[in-house]
Every structure is written in structure tokens, then in C-alpha cells.
Motif scaffolding. Structure first.
Motif, PDB file in Angstrom:
ATOM      1  N   UNK A  48       0.848  -1.181   0.000  1.00  0.00           N
ATOM      2  CA  UNK A  48       0.000   0.000   0.000  1.00  0.00           C
ATOM      3  C   UNK A  48       0.886   1.234   0.000  1.00  0.00           C
ATOM      4  N   UNK A  49       0.654   2.096  -1.005  1.00  0.00           N
ATOM      5  CA  UNK A  49       1.422   3.329  -1.147  1.00  0.00           C
ATOM      6  C   UNK A  49       0.422   4.457  -1.378  1.00  0.00           C
ATOM      7  N   UNK A  50       0.478   5.461  -0.532  1.00  0.00           N
ATOM      8  CA  UNK A  50      -0.372   6.644  -0.692  1.00  0.00           C
ATOM      9  C   UNK A  50      -1.844   6.283  -0.850  1.00  0.00           C
ATOM     10  N   UNK A  51      -2.310   5.302  -0.095  1.00  0.00           N
ATOM     11  CA  UNK A  51      -3.707   4.927  -0.134  1.00  0.00           C
ATOM     12  C   UNK A  51      -4.102   3.986  -1.252  1.00  0.00           C
ATOM     13  N   UNK A  52      -3.165   3.616  -2.093  1.00  0.00           N
ATOM     14  CA  UNK A  52      -3.433   2.702  -3.206  1.00  0.00           C
ATOM     15  C   UNK A  52      -2.721   1.383  -2.944  1.00  0.00           C
ATOM     16  N   UNK A  53      -3.430   0.274  -3.147  1.00  0.00           N
ATOM     17  CA  UNK A  53      -2.853  -1.048  -2.947  1.00  0.00           C
ATOM     18  C   UNK A  53      -2.489  -1.665  -4.285  1.00  0.00           C
ATOM     19  N   UNK A  54      -1.268  -2.159  -4.365  1.00  0.00           N
ATOM     20  CA  UNK A  54      -0.750  -2.811  -5.566  1.00  0.00           C
ATOM     21  C   UNK A  54      -0.513  -4.282  -5.253  1.00  0.00           C
ATOM     22  N   UNK A  55      -0.911  -5.154  -6.152  1.00  0.00           N
ATOM     23  CA  UNK A  55      -0.726  -6.594  -5.975  1.00  0.00           C
ATOM     24  C   UNK A  55       0.290  -7.119  -6.969  1.00  0.00           C
ATOM     25  N   UNK A  56       1.113  -8.052  -6.507  1.00  0.00           N
ATOM     26  CA  UNK A  56       2.085  -8.703  -7.376  1.00  0.00           C
ATOM     27  C   UNK A  56       1.534 -10.027  -7.878  1.00  0.00           C
ATOM     28  N   UNK A  57       2.456 -10.931  -8.216  1.00  0.00           N
ATOM     29  CA  UNK A  57       2.086 -12.279  -8.681  1.00  0.00           C
ATOM     30  C   UNK A  57       2.210 -13.264  -7.531  1.00  0.00           C
ATOM     31  N   UNK A  58       1.675 -14.446  -7.742  1.00  0.00           N
ATOM     32  CA  UNK A  58       1.804 -15.517  -6.748  1.00  0.00           C
ATOM     33  C   UNK A  58       3.223 -16.087  -6.782  1.00  0.00           C
ATOM     34  N   UNK A  59       3.786 -16.310  -5.595  1.00  0.00           N
ATOM     35  CA  UNK A  59       5.107 -16.921  -5.461  1.00  0.00           C
ATOM     36  C   UNK A  59       5.083 -17.922  -4.322  1.00  0.00           C
ATOM     37  N   UNK A  60       6.067 -18.785  -4.283  1.00  0.00           N
ATOM     38  CA  UNK A  60       6.141 -19.791  -3.230  1.00  0.00           C
ATOM     39  C   UNK A  60       6.731 -19.239  -1.935  1.00  0.00           C
ATOM     40  N   UNK A  61       7.254 -18.010  -1.958  1.00  0.00           N
ATOM     41  CA  UNK A  61       7.771 -17.408  -0.727  1.00  0.00           C
ATOM     42  C   UNK A  61       7.163 -16.020  -0.540  1.00  0.00           C
ATOM     43  N   UNK A  62       6.994 -15.643   0.731  1.00  0.00           N
ATOM     44  CA  UNK A  62       6.466 -14.321   1.052  1.00  0.00           C
ATOM     45  C   UNK A  62       7.389 -13.230   0.521  1.00  0.00           C
ATOM     46  N   UNK A  63       8.664 -13.465   0.675  1.00  0.00           N
ATOM     47  CA  UNK A  63       9.675 -12.490   0.260  1.00  0.00           C
ATOM     48  C   UNK A  63       9.545 -12.165  -1.225  1.00  0.00           C
ATOM     49  N   UNK A  64       9.477 -13.188  -2.067  1.00  0.00           N
ATOM     50  CA  UNK A  64       9.353 -12.970  -3.504  1.00  0.00           C
ATOM     51  C   UNK A  64       8.016 -12.327  -3.856  1.00  0.00           C
ATOM     52  N   UNK A  65       6.961 -12.682  -3.125  1.00  0.00           N
ATOM     53  CA  UNK A  65       5.646 -12.095  -3.370  1.00  0.00           C
ATOM     54  C   UNK A  65       5.668 -10.594  -3.071  1.00  0.00           C
ATOM     55  N   UNK A  66       6.348 -10.206  -2.000  1.00  0.00           N
ATOM     56  CA  UNK A  66       6.459  -8.785  -1.670  1.00  0.00           C
ATOM     57  C   UNK A  66       7.318  -8.049  -2.689  1.00  0.00           C
ATOM     58  N   UNK A  67       8.396  -8.679  -3.154  1.00  0.00           N
ATOM     59  CA  UNK A  67       9.226  -8.055  -4.187  1.00  0.00           C
ATOM     60  C   UNK A  67       8.405  -7.818  -5.452  1.00  0.00           C
ATOM     61  N   UNK A  68       7.563  -8.787  -5.795  1.00  0.00           N
ATOM     62  CA  UNK A  68       6.722  -8.660  -6.976  1.00  0.00           C
ATOM     63  C   UNK A  68       5.755  -7.483  -6.835  1.00  0.00           C
ATOM     64  N   UNK A  69       5.164  -7.337  -5.662  1.00  0.00           N
ATOM     65  CA  UNK A  69       4.254  -6.221  -5.420  1.00  0.00           C
ATOM     66  C   UNK A  69       4.988  -4.886  -5.524  1.00  0.00           C
ATOM     67  N   UNK A  70       6.208  -4.839  -4.993  1.00  0.00           N
ATOM     68  CA  UNK A  70       7.010  -3.616  -5.080  1.00  0.00           C
ATOM     69  C   UNK A  70       7.308  -3.268  -6.535  1.00  0.00           C
ATOM     70  N   UNK A  71       7.598  -4.278  -7.337  1.00  0.00           N
ATOM     71  CA  UNK A  71       7.881  -4.044  -8.756  1.00  0.00           C
ATOM     72  C   UNK A  71       6.652  -3.473  -9.464  1.00  0.00           C
ATOM     73  N   UNK A  72       5.492  -4.034  -9.195  1.00  0.00           N
ATOM     74  CA  UNK A  72       4.257  -3.526  -9.809  1.00  0.00           C
ATOM     75  C   UNK A  72       4.018  -2.081  -9.383  1.00  0.00           C
ATOM     76  N   UNK A  73       4.170  -1.807  -8.083  1.00  0.00           N
ATOM     77  CA  UNK A  73       3.951  -0.453  -7.581  1.00  0.00           C
ATOM     78  C   UNK A  73       4.909   0.535  -8.235  1.00  0.00           C
ATOM     79  N   UNK A  74       6.186   0.186  -8.304  1.00  0.00           N
ATOM     80  CA  UNK A  74       7.168   1.082  -8.927  1.00  0.00           C
ATOM     81  C   UNK A  74       6.840   1.354 -10.390  1.00  0.00           C
ATOM     82  N   UNK A  75       6.469   0.309 -11.100  1.00  0.00           N
ATOM     83  CA  UNK A  75       6.131   0.462 -12.516  1.00  0.00           C
ATOM     84  C   UNK A  75       4.960   1.421 -12.676  1.00  0.00           C
ATOM     85  N   UNK A  76       3.907   1.197 -11.916  1.00  0.00           N
ATOM     86  CA  UNK A  76       2.711   2.047 -12.021  1.00  0.00           C
ATOM     87  C   UNK A  76       3.008   3.472 -11.581  1.00  0.00           C
TER      88      UNK A  76
END
Length: 88
Positions: free
Chosen positions: A51-79
Motif C-alpha cells: 500500500x502506497x499513498x492509499x493505493x494497494x498494488x498486488x504482485x504475482x503468486x510466489x512460493x515465498x512471502x519475500x518474492x511475493x512482496x518483491x513482486x508487489x514492489x515491482x508492480x507499484x514502482x512500474x505504475x
């Protein structure tokens, strides 16, 4: 976003740091991460969100929490870098 890429591929470990730097530069609150687990037969998958500035960004499914959070960060940065957010 070039600073967190190597040969055109994102470097996952730097995505969260880059997003944090983005929010600091924009004088926004720090990103808030979460990961939801889903069980499929004998496997668990995680969907990361940030969640950044009131907007929630979702990543892709991964087998680890860490990778799932990295994916969400990538989506947020791109947008955010494309200006695809209106909730400032």
C-alpha cells in the motif's frame, strides 16, 4: 527504475528499497507490505501486496512471502513511474 535492473531483468532485493526511496522523495508515507497465503494441494503460494499513498498494488503468486512482496514492489514502482496512480 534502471538502478534496480541487471541485463533488463529486475533484481528483486532492490525493489523494496527503490520503492522506499521513491516514497521518501515524493514525501509519502513508507510502503506497507502484506502477503496472503493460499494453499493448493500440498503447496502454499503467497500473493504480495503493498500500500502506497492509499493505493494497494498486488504482485504475482510466489512460493515465498519475500518474492511475493518483491513482486508487489515491482508492480507499484512500474505504475508509480508511469503516473498510473491518482490517490495522492
Amino acid at each position: 527504475m534502471e538502478s534496480c535492473e541487471l541485463l533488463g531483468n529486475p533484481i528483486p532485493g532492490f525493489m523494496k528499497a527503490e520503492l522506499f526511496q521513491f516514497t521518501q522523495a515524493a514525501k509519502l508515507p513508507a510502503p506497507v507490505y502484506s502477503a496472503t497465503s493460499f494453499s493448493f494441494l500440498n503447496a502454499t503460494a503467497y500473493l504480495g501486496t503493498v500500500k502506497v499513498a492509499g493505493t494497494t498494488f498486488s504482485g504475482r503468486l510466489f512460493s515465498s512471502k519475500k518474492d511475493a512482496e518483491f513482486s508487489a514492489a515491482q508492480v507499484a514502482l512500474t505504475k508509480l513511474n508511469q503516473g498510473n496512480i491518482v490517490d495522492y
